[in-house]
Design a protein around this motif. Sequence first.
Motif, PDB file in Angstrom:
ATOM      1  N   SER B 232       0.840  -1.194   0.000  1.00 48.84           N
ATOM      2  CA  SER B 232       0.000   0.000   0.000  1.00 48.84           C
ATOM      3  C   SER B 232       0.880   1.250   0.000  1.00 48.84           C
ATOM      4  O   SER B 232       1.839   1.346   0.774  1.00 48.84           O
ATOM      5  N   ASP B 233       0.550   2.200  -0.873  1.00 52.39           N
ATOM      6  CA  ASP B 233       1.276   3.472  -0.927  1.00 52.39           C
ATOM      7  C   ASP B 233       1.228   4.172   0.421  1.00 52.39           C
ATOM      8  O   ASP B 233       2.212   4.741   0.877  1.00 52.39           O
ATOM      9  N   VAL B 234       0.042   4.128   1.024  1.00 54.06           N
ATOM     10  CA  VAL B 234      -0.142   4.827   2.295  1.00 54.06           C
ATOM     11  C   VAL B 234       0.784   4.239   3.362  1.00 54.06           C
ATOM     12  O   VAL B 234       1.429   4.972   4.115  1.00 54.06           O
ATOM     13  N   ALA B 235       0.857   2.909   3.415  1.00 51.85           N
ATOM     14  CA  ALA B 235       1.728   2.254   4.399  1.00 51.85           C
ATOM     15  C   ALA B 235       3.180   2.674   4.175  1.00 51.85           C
ATOM     16  O   ALA B 235       3.889   3.040   5.118  1.00 51.85           O
ATOM     17  N   GLU B 236       3.599   2.663   2.916  1.00 50.35           N
ATOM     18  CA  GLU B 236       4.991   3.031   2.626  1.00 50.35           C
ATOM     19  C   GLU B 236       5.244   4.497   2.923  1.00 50.35           C
ATOM     20  O   GLU B 236       6.300   4.868   3.437  1.00 50.35           O
ATOM     21  N   ALA B 237       4.263   5.325   2.599  1.00 51.76           N
ATOM     22  CA  ALA B 237       4.425   6.754   2.871  1.00 51.76           C
ATOM     23  C   ALA B 237       4.557   6.996   4.375  1.00 51.76           C
ATOM     24  O   ALA B 237       5.392   7.799   4.814  1.00 51.76           O
ATOM     25  N   TYR B 238       3.768   6.300   5.176  1.00 53.92           N
ATOM     26  CA  TYR B 238       3.872   6.468   6.632  1.00 53.92           C
ATOM     27  C   TYR B 238       5.212   5.929   7.152  1.00 53.92           C
ATOM     28  O   TYR B 238       5.805   6.494   8.065  1.00 53.92           O
ATOM     29  N   ARG B 239       5.696   4.834   6.557  1.00 55.96           N
ATOM     30  CA  ARG B 239       7.012   4.316   6.994  1.00 55.96           C
ATOM     31  C   ARG B 239       8.114   5.329   6.674  1.00 55.96           C
ATOM     32  O   ARG B 239       9.029   5.524   7.474  1.00 55.96           O
ATOM     33  N   ASP B 240       7.989   5.975   5.510  1.00 51.27           N
ATOM     34  CA  ASP B 240       8.960   7.021   5.154  1.00 51.27           C
ATOM     35  C   ASP B 240       8.905   8.168   6.169  1.00 51.27           C
ATOM     36  O   ASP B 240       9.938   8.700   6.569  1.00 51.27           O
ATOM     37  N   VAL B 241       7.697   8.535   6.549  1.00 44.19           N
ATOM     38  CA  VAL B 241       7.519   9.643   7.495  1.00 44.19           C
ATOM     39  C   VAL B 241       8.242   9.335   8.808  1.00 44.19           C
ATOM     40  O   VAL B 241       8.966  10.171   9.363  1.00 44.19           O
ATOM     41  N   VAL B 242       8.068   8.107   9.276  1.00 43.84           N
ATOM     42  CA  VAL B 242       8.720   7.710  10.529  1.00 43.84           C
ATOM     43  C   VAL B 242      10.237   7.711  10.350  1.00 43.84           C
ATOM     44  O   VAL B 242      10.974   8.199  11.218  1.00 43.84           O
ATOM     45  N   GLY B 243      10.693   7.211   9.201  1.00 42.88           N
ATOM     46  CA  GLY B 243      12.128   7.199   8.914  1.00 42.88           C
ATOM     47  C   GLY B 243      12.713   8.604   8.934  1.00 42.88           C
ATOM     48  O   GLY B 243      13.738   8.858   9.566  1.00 42.88           O
ATOM     49  N   ARG B 244      12.021   9.525   8.265  1.00 45.23           N
ATOM     50  CA  ARG B 244      12.501  10.911   8.239  1.00 45.23           C
ATOM     51  C   ARG B 244      12.487  11.510   9.635  1.00 45.23           C
ATOM     52  O   ARG B 244      13.409  12.227  10.021  1.00 45.23           O
ATOM     53  N   PHE B 245      11.439  11.192  10.371  1.00 44.30           N
ATOM     54  CA  PHE B 245      11.347  11.724  11.733  1.00 44.30           C
ATOM     55  C   PHE B 245      12.543  11.248  12.569  1.00 44.30           C
ATOM     56  O   PHE B 245      13.059  11.977  13.408  1.00 44.30           O
ATOM     57  N   MET B 246      12.985  10.001  12.293  1.00 47.81           N
ATOM     58  CA  MET B 246      14.118   9.447  13.034  1.00 47.81           C
ATOM     59  C   MET B 246      15.453   9.919  12.449  1.00 47.81           C
ATOM     60  O   MET B 246      16.502   9.443  12.848  1.00 47.81           O
ATOM     61  N   GLY B 247      15.384  10.798  11.463  1.00 44.79           N
ATOM     62  CA  GLY B 247      16.613  11.407  10.974  1.00 44.79           C
ATOM     63  C   GLY B 247      17.132  10.870   9.662  1.00 44.79           C
ATOM     64  O   GLY B 247      18.210  11.262   9.206  1.00 44.79           O
ATOM     65  N   GLU B 248      16.415   9.927   9.032  1.00 43.77           N
ATOM     66  CA  GLU B 248      16.879   9.401   7.755  1.00 43.77           C
ATOM     67  C   GLU B 248      16.555  10.378   6.627  1.00 43.77           C
ATOM     68  O   GLU B 248      15.534  11.048   6.658  1.00 43.77           O
ATOM     69  N   ASP B 249      17.413  10.379   5.635  1.00 40.76           N
ATOM     70  CA  ASP B 249      17.224  11.281   4.508  1.00 40.76           C
ATOM     71  C   ASP B 249      16.565  10.498   3.378  1.00 40.76           C
ATOM     72  O   ASP B 249      17.239   9.834   2.606  1.00 40.76           O
ATOM     73  N   LEU B 250      15.265  10.540   3.312  1.00 40.32           N
ATOM     74  CA  LEU B 250      14.539   9.745   2.315  1.00 40.32           C
ATOM     75  C   LEU B 250      13.857  10.665   1.307  1.00 40.32           C
ATOM     76  O   LEU B 250      13.262  11.665   1.695  1.00 40.32           O
TER      77      LEU B 250
END
Lengths: 94, 269
Positions: B232-250
């Motif tokens: 799901s796009d939404v699931a992946e988009a939310y995972r990206d959001v969490v990654g960015r929040f944790m400091g990853e450059d996505l």
Amino acid sequence: MSMIVGLIDYLRGNEKKSAVVAKERLQIILAHERAGRGTATPDYLPALQEELMAVIAKYIHIDRDSFKVQLEKHDQYDVLELNITLPDKINSRV
Amino acid sequence: MAKVIVVTSGKGGVGKTTTSASFSSGLAMRGNRTVVIDFDVGLRNLDLIMGCERRVVYDIINVINGEVSLKQALIKDKNCDNLYILPASQTRDKDALNLEGVERILDELKESFDFIVCDSPAGIESGAFTAMYFADEALVVTNPEVSSVRDSDRILGILAAKSKRAVEGLEPVKEHLLVTRYDPKRVNTGAMLSVVDIQEILRIPLLGVIPESASVLQASNAGTPAIHLDKSDVAEAYRDVVGRFMGEDLPMRFISEKAGFFKRLLGGH
Ligand SMILES: Nc1ncnc2c1ncn2[C@@H]1O[C@H](COP(=O)(O)OP(=O)(O)O)[C@@H](O)[C@H]1O
Ligand SMILES: [Mg+2]
């Protein structure tokens, strides 16, 4: 008149997209609302003005009207602006 | 040091609860001890979205009133080991949620959690204010639509002027823009504000874009946060959001139109 302009725009195919209209409307209304939020001057400003004026009056003769204290809000910082118009010849008291 | 994150928006129905559920799940999936609190007293919904509605016995007001301990009121999430839910009260009125009581709860939670996610109710009244008051960071959930953008701006004004951090002259609340229910197709035809437009207007850093998707309804029907959905796009988009929040450059994804079947067939992107 504006209807004719609108019609010409429409025929030329340069009718504004609704998202562009949305953005323009938001920019105008938010500029207005943000300014409204900013104008709540802090309540210490009048007292500050009185005290500053008293200090300056010790050295220079100035009238009330030539003295202005203003707080200007910017994005990242605020500017406290003192605007004092000095008389032509400074009447130093000493 | 534990962080308090408010998920806020001003406007209702923009995706705060959907985001709170997925964001807190994503933080927990990465091993962070996380608790998500429903501040929508009288209109509790987070329990349904997390799928724990039948396990709610006590709520945040019971804890504030000292009727039960925090431990008794916290519900362990069914999907994530490190995640707990503190439900809102369905029966009391929202004034039962006072600042002193909430501060006590947050202080106690800070001892055993890394992240405290606060799902704000809509509006700018006491409930929304209480949810944001103690925040260290804020996810400002915004839809590409005029009234949502305006309300977000209003909320940003309140965060900057009335939050605890503002009142006490501490470092300001860290703001993140989260654009949800985004439809790249309509953006391309000029029928919807683009994420660039929204960012230009609100002037805060963009944390992510969540596309409009039918899978969100599917997730809420099932009581499973959208971030857990497969393919799901939404699931992946939310995972990206969490990654960015944790400091990853996505890189930002799902902000341009998906290539149609024929375009893909012809080698387009
Ligand atoms: N990305 C999305 N795509 C489609 N529907 C969404 C999306 N995010 C939220 N929704 C739907 O919008 C409605 C409001 O979402 P909700 O998270 O409850 O908003 P809020 O908490 O801000 O009131 C719900 O019906 C939800 O399923
Ligand atoms: Mg909600």
